[in-house]
Design a protein around this motif. Structure first.
Motif, short mmCIF file in Angstrom:
data_model
loop_
_atom_site.label_atom_id
_atom_site.label_comp_id
_atom_site.label_asym_id
_atom_site.label_seq_id
_atom_site.Cartn_x
_atom_site.Cartn_y
_atom_site.Cartn_z
N ALA A 1 53.51 43.09 36.26
CA ALA A 1 54.80 42.65 36.54
C ALA A 1 55.16 41.13 35.69
CB ALA A 1 55.11 42.37 38.07
N SER A 2 54.19 40.42 35.60
CA SER A 2 54.28 39.05 34.92
C SER A 2 54.35 39.15 33.60
CB SER A 2 53.07 38.03 35.44
OG SER A 2 53.12 38.06 36.85
N LEU A 3 54.18 40.28 32.99
CA LEU A 3 54.11 40.38 31.58
C LEU A 3 55.65 39.85 31.02
CD1 LEU A 3 51.95 43.56 30.78
CD2 LEU A 3 51.18 41.17 31.11
N GLU A 4 56.66 40.14 31.84
CA GLU A 4 58.00 39.96 31.10
C GLU A 4 58.61 38.73 32.03
OE1 GLU A 4 60.03 43.70 29.97
OE2 GLU A 4 59.18 44.06 31.71
N ASN A 5 57.95 37.77 32.41
CA ASN A 5 58.34 36.49 33.06
C ASN A 5 59.20 35.87 32.20
OD1 ASN A 5 56.77 36.93 35.40
ND2 ASN A 5 55.36 35.25 35.10
N HIS A 6 60.24 35.48 32.92
CA HIS A 6 61.29 34.44 32.16
C HIS A 6 61.51 33.25 33.24
CE1 HIS A 6 65.41 33.12 30.80
NE2 HIS A 6 64.94 33.42 29.82
N TRP A 7 61.50 31.98 32.75
CA TRP A 7 61.77 30.86 33.56
C TRP A 7 62.96 29.91 33.07
CZ3 TRP A 7 56.85 31.86 31.32
CH2 TRP A 7 56.02 32.38 32.40
#
Length: 207
Positions: free
Chosen positions: A155-161
């Protein structure tokens, strides 16, 4: 149809000038953003989670534990700002913002209580243009994606901050993903609080 070499050359100059102007604007906004963070150096602020969805089936580490953000270090001539994040008795997290040639870099560091690095640590990404003096967005980078894959966090492969700072008013940090995951925490910069204890570890010095 043969193109006029003069027009081709003028077009190239216009494109180059536009690219240089955009880079200059990104550099100025990155510098101003770092100055906004550093204006609170040495202070700590209480916060609250404003968005955390969808609801998780596992215990939330922020549940019932107001977070405290410490603007602990502003180093390297304004090139780096380190912000430990404390959640109750958990002193494992530190966010690090660094000026780089491409703009800004955001890294997340996490440690265990004995000072050893957590399995999920040293991840983040580079700022996305256009940023501003008050708002910067970051996309997960390749080394972080490789780490998330290695430890089984797809799920973290598309992290955006997204990070917003309004000096003397508010600091907010948001994690979002295309699947609808949104986590946002906000800190009140109007009222400093007592300084928390040191974090459990120290980030590696950025090159």
């Amino acid at each position: 149809m043969q193109r006029n070499p003069l027009f081709v050359a003028l077009g190239a100059v216009v494109l180059l000038t536009s690219a240089c102007t955009a880079r200059d604007e990104d550099s100025r906004s990155a510098a101003a953003f770092m100055q906004a963070l550093a204006s609170h150096c040495g202070q700590a602020f209480a916060g609250r989670v404003t968005v955390n969805e969808p609801a998780s089936s596992v215990p939330d580490p922020f549940e019932g534990k107001p977070p405290v953000l410490h603007v602990a270090e502003c180093t390297r001539g304004g090139q780096e700002v380190r912000l430990p994040l404390h959640v109750g008795d958990d002193h494992s997290r530190t966010w690090v913002f660094t000026r780089v040639a491409q703009g800004l870099r955001l890294r997340h560091y996490q440690w265990r209580a004995d000072g050893s690095p957590d399995e999920v640590s040293d991840f983040g990404g580079l700022s996305l243009p256009p940023g501003s003096a008050r708002r910067q967005a970051f996309a997960v980078d390749a080394p972080s994606i490789a780490m998330f894959r290695r430890i089984g966090l797809p799920a973290s492969l598309e992290n955006h901050w997204t990070v917003d700072v309004q000096p003397g008013q508010r600091f907010s940090y948001q994690l979002s993903r295309p699947d609808g995951r949104v986590f946002r925490v906000e800190f009140d910069l109007r009222r400093p609080v007592a300084l928390p204890p040191p974090p459990w570890g120290l980030p590696a010095q950025a090159p």
